[in-house]
Motif scaffolding. Structure first.
Motif, PDB file in Angstrom:
ATOM      1  N   UNK A 190       1.012  -1.257   0.010  1.00 49.48           N
ATOM      2  CA  UNK A 190       0.078   0.007   0.086  1.00 49.48           C
ATOM      3  C   UNK A 190       0.689   1.198   0.172  1.00 49.48           C
ATOM      4  N   UNK A 191       2.142   0.968  -0.001  1.00 50.19           N
ATOM      5  CA  UNK A 191       3.211   2.294  -0.096  1.00 50.19           C
ATOM      6  C   UNK A 191       3.250   2.917   1.162  1.00 50.19           C
ATOM      7  N   UNK A 192       2.656   2.667   2.426  1.00 58.05           N
ATOM      8  CA  UNK A 192       3.120   3.290   3.289  1.00 58.05           C
ATOM      9  C   UNK A 192       4.345   3.148   4.177  1.00 58.05           C
ATOM     10  N   UNK A 193       4.789   1.697   3.851  1.00 57.97           N
ATOM     11  CA  UNK A 193       6.375   1.554   4.616  1.00 57.97           C
ATOM     12  C   UNK A 193       7.322   2.589   3.834  1.00 57.97           C
ATOM     13  N   UNK A 194       7.040   2.889   2.630  1.00 55.37           N
ATOM     14  CA  UNK A 194       7.842   3.792   1.769  1.00 55.37           C
ATOM     15  C   UNK A 194       7.861   5.132   2.100  1.00 55.37           C
ATOM     16  N   UNK A 195       6.653   5.693   2.286  1.00 57.48           N
ATOM     17  CA  UNK A 195       6.376   7.135   2.287  1.00 57.48           C
ATOM     18  C   UNK A 195       6.026   7.424   3.881  1.00 57.48           C
ATOM     19  N   UNK A 196       5.943   6.480   4.631  1.00 60.45           N
ATOM     20  CA  UNK A 196       5.282   7.058   5.989  1.00 60.45           C
ATOM     21  C   UNK A 196       6.467   6.384   7.082  1.00 60.45           C
ATOM     22  N   UNK A 197       7.300   5.329   6.539  1.00 58.75           N
ATOM     23  CA  UNK A 197       8.238   5.119   7.491  1.00 58.75           C
ATOM     24  C   UNK A 197       7.698   4.235   8.819  1.00 58.75           C
ATOM     25  N   UNK A 198       7.852   4.948  10.195  1.00 56.12           N
ATOM     26  CA  UNK A 198       7.521   4.232  11.299  1.00 56.12           C
ATOM     27  C   UNK A 198       5.875   4.167  11.353  1.00 56.12           C
ATOM     28  N   UNK A 199       5.364   5.192  10.702  1.00 51.58           N
ATOM     29  CA  UNK A 199       3.770   5.494  10.875  1.00 51.58           C
ATOM     30  C   UNK A 199       3.193   4.494   9.532  1.00 51.58           C
ATOM     31  N   UNK A 200       3.772   3.554   9.096  1.00 55.26           N
ATOM     32  CA  UNK A 200       3.186   2.806   8.119  1.00 55.26           C
ATOM     33  C   UNK A 200       1.944   2.318   8.555  1.00 55.26           C
ATOM     34  N   UNK A 201       1.117   2.027   7.564  1.00 53.47           N
ATOM     35  CA  UNK A 201      -0.356   1.775   7.708  1.00 53.47           C
ATOM     36  C   UNK A 201      -0.555   0.142   7.431  1.00 53.47           C
ATOM     37  N   UNK A 202      -1.274  -0.243   8.250  1.00 51.41           N
ATOM     38  CA  UNK A 202      -1.812  -1.797   8.253  1.00 51.41           C
ATOM     39  C   UNK A 202      -3.164  -2.035   8.934  1.00 51.41           C
ATOM     40  N   UNK A 203      -4.164  -2.270   7.643  1.00 49.79           N
ATOM     41  CA  UNK A 203      -5.489  -2.420   8.290  1.00 49.79           C
ATOM     42  C   UNK A 203      -6.290  -3.754   8.027  1.00 49.79           C
ATOM     43  N   UNK A 204      -7.301  -4.153   8.567  1.00 50.13           N
ATOM     44  CA  UNK A 204      -7.823  -5.169   8.567  1.00 50.13           C
ATOM     45  C   UNK A 204      -8.541  -5.444   7.007  1.00 50.13           C
ATOM     46  N   UNK A 205      -8.518  -6.710   6.667  1.00 47.24           N
ATOM     47  CA  UNK A 205      -9.342  -7.153   5.421  1.00 47.24           C
ATOM     48  C   UNK A 205     -10.507  -6.436   5.292  1.00 47.24           C
ATOM     49  N   UNK A 206     -10.801  -6.262   3.798  1.00 46.73           N
ATOM     50  CA  UNK A 206     -11.841  -5.898   3.577  1.00 46.73           C
ATOM     51  C   UNK A 206     -13.165  -6.680   3.805  1.00 46.73           C
ATOM     52  N   UNK A 207     -14.329  -6.394   3.829  1.00 49.52           N
ATOM     53  CA  UNK A 207     -15.505  -7.274   4.054  1.00 49.52           C
ATOM     54  C   UNK A 207     -16.190  -7.856   2.817  1.00 49.52           C
ATOM     55  N   UNK A 208     -15.863  -6.965   2.004  1.00 49.30           N
ATOM     56  CA  UNK A 208     -16.574  -7.318   0.557  1.00 49.30           C
ATOM     57  C   UNK A 208     -15.498  -7.128  -0.578  1.00 49.30           C
TER      58      UNK A 208
END
Length: 211
Positions: free
Chosen positions: A91-109
């Motif tokens: 999702x690109x957050x590791x590259x652009x946000x560093x320690x604030x990288x985003x990981x969220x739960x799977x989609x429902x649909x």
């Protein structure tokens, strides 16, 4: 019905809220600022029915879990990016946000094809519009003459294609074959910046007209 554009998150990504007279709402791309966004939703007495994602780049998903947990509303994503939500590299957050990288739960649909998507009283035509990312989709509301295009098409510009999974020719094909085929008065609700119309982009977008 009415809709509202709300720039959110680190890149001021446009979230959109579509609501009816009963204050039922659909949220498109809640990109960040979860607490403030939730407070705004409550201030409008809205009842979110679902979160629709145009794609899974970090700046479009930052407030997804906050909103989903607060209002118990399901999340929709295209199948090609279903595993991007929890993967900070994809999702690109590791590259652009560093320690604030985003990981969220799977989609429902999971959206696995172009279709008519009906959620309560709301109806959307789902168009696959890859190029900016492989699972990019656009949501067209015919009755309101508006399409939520994510990062496929902008006012006088188009989405970047230099990120993983991007493809410039594919993006141009998506724009010409899907978005520009809509009625010229269609409002294009872009992922960043101001809204535009299909007619404006047909006539003056330098990435589409060649000048």
């Amino acid at each position: 019905m009415k809709w509202t554009q709300l720039p959110l998150g680190p890149l001021q990504t446009n979230a959109y809220v579509l609501q009816n007279d009963a204050n039922e709402a659909i949220i498109v791309d809640p990109g960040g600022d979860g607490t403030a966004f939730i407070e705004w939703i409550k201030s409008q007495s809205l009842k979110p029915l679902a979160i629709l994602l145009t794609h899974a780049h970090f700046d479009h998903i930052g407030a997804v879990d906050d909103v989903r947990d607060e209002f118990a509303c399901p999340v929709y994503i295209h199948h090609q990016e279903k595993d991007w939500l929890s993967d900070a590299n994809k999702n690109g957050s590791a590259r652009f946000m560093g320690e604030q990288a985003i990981s969220i739960r799977p989609a429902d649909y999971i959206i696995d094809k172009e279709q008519t998507l009906t959620i309560g009283p709301f109806s959307f035509s789902v168009f696959e519009t890859p190029g900016h990312s492989p699972g990019s989709v656009s949501y067209y509301v015919e009755d309101e003459v508006i399409v939520f295009s994510g990062d496929a098409l902008f006012a006088q510009s188009i989405g970047r294609t230099d990120l993983p999974g991007g493809n410039h020719k594919q993006l141009l094909d998506s724009i010409h074959q899907k978005l520009l085929e809509l009625p010229e008065e269609t409002i294009v609700a872009c992922g960043h910046g101001p809204t535009t119309t299909v007619a404006s982009e047909m006539d003056g977008n330098p990435f589409l007209t060649g000048f």
